[in-house]
Each structure stands twice: as structure tokens, then as C-alpha cells.
Write an enzyme that holds these catalytic residues in place. Structure first.
Site, mmCIF file in Angstrom:
data_model
loop_
_atom_site.group_PDB
_atom_site.id
_atom_site.type_symbol
_atom_site.label_atom_id
_atom_site.label_comp_id
_atom_site.label_asym_id
_atom_site.label_seq_id
_atom_site.Cartn_x
_atom_site.Cartn_y
_atom_site.Cartn_z
ATOM 1 N N LYS A 153 0.276 4.398 4.302
ATOM 2 C CA LYS A 153 0.101 5.849 4.098
ATOM 3 C C LYS A 153 -1.269 6.223 4.662
ATOM 4 O O LYS A 153 -2.278 6.221 3.953
ATOM 5 C CB LYS A 153 0.205 6.153 2.599
ATOM 6 C CG LYS A 153 0.600 7.580 2.262
ATOM 7 C CD LYS A 153 1.008 7.673 0.804
ATOM 8 C CE LYS A 153 1.095 9.101 0.312
ATOM 9 N NZ LYS A 153 2.109 9.929 0.954
HETATM 10 N N1 PY5 Z 1 7.749 9.862 2.742
HETATM 11 C C1 PY5 Z 1 6.631 10.503 3.112
HETATM 12 C C2 PY5 Z 1 6.378 10.757 4.544
HETATM 13 C C3 PY5 Z 1 5.700 10.902 2.153
HETATM 14 O O1 PY5 Z 1 4.578 11.523 2.512
HETATM 15 C C4 PY5 Z 1 5.975 10.667 0.787
HETATM 16 C C5 PY5 Z 1 5.005 11.099 -0.272
HETATM 17 C C6 PY5 Z 1 7.169 10.005 0.445
HETATM 18 C C7 PY5 Z 1 8.030 9.610 1.455
HETATM 19 C C8 PY5 Z 1 7.511 9.668 -0.969
HETATM 20 O O2 PY5 Z 1 6.658 8.671 -1.447
HETATM 21 P P1 PY5 Z 1 6.328 8.541 -3.017
HETATM 22 O O3 PY5 Z 1 7.631 8.587 -3.698
HETATM 23 O O4 PY5 Z 1 5.678 7.214 -3.118
HETATM 24 O O5 PY5 Z 1 5.448 9.670 -3.370
HETATM 25 N N2 PY5 Z 1 4.299 12.265 0.033
HETATM 26 C C9 PY5 Z 1 3.112 12.629 -0.679
HETATM 27 C C10 PY5 Z 1 3.396 12.853 -2.153
HETATM 28 O O6 PY5 Z 1 2.469 12.722 -2.921
HETATM 29 C C11 PY5 Z 1 2.467 13.823 -0.028
HETATM 30 C C12 PY5 Z 1 3.306 15.040 0.071
HETATM 31 C C13 PY5 Z 1 2.579 16.219 0.607
HETATM 32 O O7 PY5 Z 1 4.519 13.167 -2.547
#
Ligand code: PY5
Length: 301
Positions: A153
Site C-alpha cells: 500500500k
Molecule cells: N483496494 C484498494 C486499492 C484500497 O485502497 C483498499 C483500501 C482496499 C482494496 C481495501 O483494503 P482494506 O480492506 O484492507 O481496507 N483503501 C483505503 C481504505 O482505508 C483508502 C480508501 C480511500 O479503505
């Protein structure tokens, strides 16, 4: 919020500023996390959701990227608890840990450059409309694993998400869906994606150029515990259109129904029963209402 945590100290948010030549600002050399903490009025406590898993991914992202984090996973969990206590948080918040190359230099060689770590808490409601979103499969592809390890990330990689979401938004949609280089469904701009067909859940495998989401893992666990079948397999665009249900998962997005894709109505255009069931268990779990999932929670008070 009043305080942010920067390199071991709690300081007023207004004082947490960075110099204009900061490496990460120019080249995206940062790793970050998004974590939520949920307020439970039943137990009068604030619960950080899967803190250890988020900080483990944080450390892995840094290792992949060759960025040094000066704090262990345990120290970061402790720092997060201290931050939430210092801000006297009694509501749902989003927590943003970030480690970035803080040196002031235009040199691309990041070996031996200083890094800083910060943790910021932000009051947060819904990121996407919980009643359901309309998504567009955009023409920009997800960065492929062969170009960058998408398990990490990393700040700079989010320009791919930003341009994809911009495309969806200016076309009148709420969210973007990105395909991978091979033409299979990867994920949303900031969410993983699931489809439901004939009662079975499907989601793209982690090698298909996606972030290995912690909410994705949570939903797979919950769904299987509910007796549902979850299959990780490559998903095509036509499988999206003809699915009974589609939903996004993410820390910010939680479980969000997708009710329309590229103008095609998904199911009957309403959030589907399996989506709602999984979401309801997810929301209960993060609020500490399901005893078997309590080990996912870090109480703040
Ligand atoms: N894929 C991408 C590209 C992401 O940025 C995120 C999370 C996920 C999948 C889902 O991962 P997790 O379930 O571990 O959160 N995005 C961040 C979030 O905090 C940033 C969003 C703006 O949800």
C-alpha cells in the site's frame, strides 16, 4: 483532531507540517494504512479493528518498498491507542498511519534517506453511499503486479486510483472498477470487489493485481462462518453484469452494495440479501457484538 502522533510524540495537528522538498511529496515514496475504530455504546468503549493486521501489512509494504519504519508493530498499536486517548475519541474514527521518506532531496536513491512516521485520527462516517453505488468499468487498467507489487500500500501507486475515480466521476458514476492487464476484474479505486451468483460468493484472487484487503479477508471469514461458499477466482466483466449481487469491501467503504455497473442494473437494482446479511455481521463484528470475532478488536479504554 487536536493531536497527531509524529515520530513518537503527540503534537498539535497544526504543527505537523512538512518541508516543500520532502521526497515523498515529489515521488510518492510513502506507505500508509487506513484503519477504523468504532465506538460501542453498549460497552462504552472504542475498538480498533484488526490493528495488528493493518500494522503487519504496513510493515510488509515498507519492506517491499525499501522504506524503513522506525517503530515495531507493537509500538504502533500502542501509539494508536495513546493518540485516540489523547484526543478523547468517543465516536467512529478513521486512522491514517503513514511512513514517508522525509529527506529533502530530489535524488531517487532512497537508501539511507530518513523516514518519518505519523498517525492521524479523523472523524469519519460513510465513505460510499450505503444504499448502493453506481460503478463504471473505466478504461484505465489496474497497475499490474509485474510493474509494481500491488500487495504493497504505497502512496505513489494511488495516482492509478485517482485517475480511475476521476474518469468514473466525470462520467456521472459514483465509483470506478478497474480491470487488470489481462482484462479480468481487479478492484475498485479504493475497495476490493465481490460478486454473488446462485448463492456463492466470488472474489478475484490476490495474485490478480489487487490490494490484499483486510476487509476482504474479514468478509471471506464471516461468509464462511455463515455457511456460505466463497471462491477466489478470476472474474470477467460479463460476470459482473450478470451477477445477482455485487459489493465492494474496504476499511473506508466497509461493505457497500453496487447496484448498477456501466448502466446495467445488478439483480433488481437494490442491495441483495447476501450483501445485507454479510454487512450486518460485519457491522456487528466491528462493534464488538460477536464474541468469536473479539480477538480482532483492540479496546482503547
Ligand atoms: N483496494 C484498494 C486499492 C484500497 O485502497 C483498499 C483500501 C482496499 C482494496 C481495501 O483494503 P482494506 O480492506 O484492507 O481496507 N483503501 C483505503 C481504505 O482505508 C483508502 C480508501 C480511500 O479503505
Amino acid at each position: 483532531m487536536k493531536y497527531v502522533w509524529v515520530d513518537g510524540k503527540l503534537i498539535p495537528e497544526k504543527e505537523a507540517v512538512i518541508p516543500i522538498l520532502t521526497h515523498a511529496l515529489h515521488y510518492g515514496t510513502s506507505v500508509f494504512e487506513g484503519i477504523r475504530a468504532y465506538w460501542s455504546s453498549d460497552s462504552n468503549n472504542l475498538y480498533i479493528f484488526r490493528a495488528r493486521d493493518h500494522y503487519t501489512r504496513f510493515h510488509n509494504s515498507a519492506k517491499i518498498m525499501g522504506i524503513k519504519i522506525n517503530y515495531s508493530i507493537d509500538e504502533l498499536i500502542k501509539a494508536t491507542v495513546e493518540l485516540l486517548k489523547a484526543n478523547e475519541v468517543h465516536e467512529n474514527v478513521y486512522i491514517r498511519p503513514i511512513t514517508f521518506v522525509s529527506a529533502s532531496t530530489v535524488n531517487l536513491d532512497i537508501r539511507n534517506l530518513d523516514t518519518s512516521t505519523a498517525i492521524i485520527a479523523i472523524p469519519f462516517g460513510h465513505y460510499l453511499e450505503p444504499k448502493g453505488v453506481r460503478a463504471k468499468v473505466v478504461s484505465w487498467l489496474r497497475v499490474h503486479n509485474s510493474m509494481f507489487p500491488m500487495k504493497a500500500k504505497v502512496g505513489g501507486i494511488y495516482v492509478n486510483s485517482v485517475i480511475a475515480l476521476l474518469d468514473a466521476k466525470v462520467s456521472g458514476f459514483d465509483e470506478a472498477i478497474l480491470l487488470n492487464r489481462d482484462g479480468y476484474v481487479a478492484e475498485g479505486s479504493g475497495e476490493n470487489i465481490f460478486i454473488v451468483k446462485d448463492g456463492v460468493l466470488y472474489t478475484p484472487p490476490t495474485y490478480d493485481s489487487i490490494l490484499e484487503g483486510i476487509t476482504r479477508d474479514t468478509v471471506i471469514t464471516i461468509a464462511r462462518d455463515l455457511g456460505l461458499t466463497v471462491i477466489e477466482k478470476r472474474i470477467t466483466r460479463e460476470e459482473l453484469y450478470t451477477a445477482d449481487e455485487v459489493f465492494f469491501t474496504g476499511t473506508a467503504a466497509e461493505v457497500t452494495p453496487v447496484v448498477n455497473i456501466d448502466g446495467r442494473v445488478i439483480g433488481n437494482g437494490e442491495p441483495g440479501p447476501i450483501t445485507l446479511k454479510v454487512r450486518s455481521y460485519y457491522i456487528d463484528a466491528v462493534h464488538g457484538k460477536v464474541s468469536k470475532y473479539m480477538s480482532w478488536l483492540t479496546p482503547v479504554y
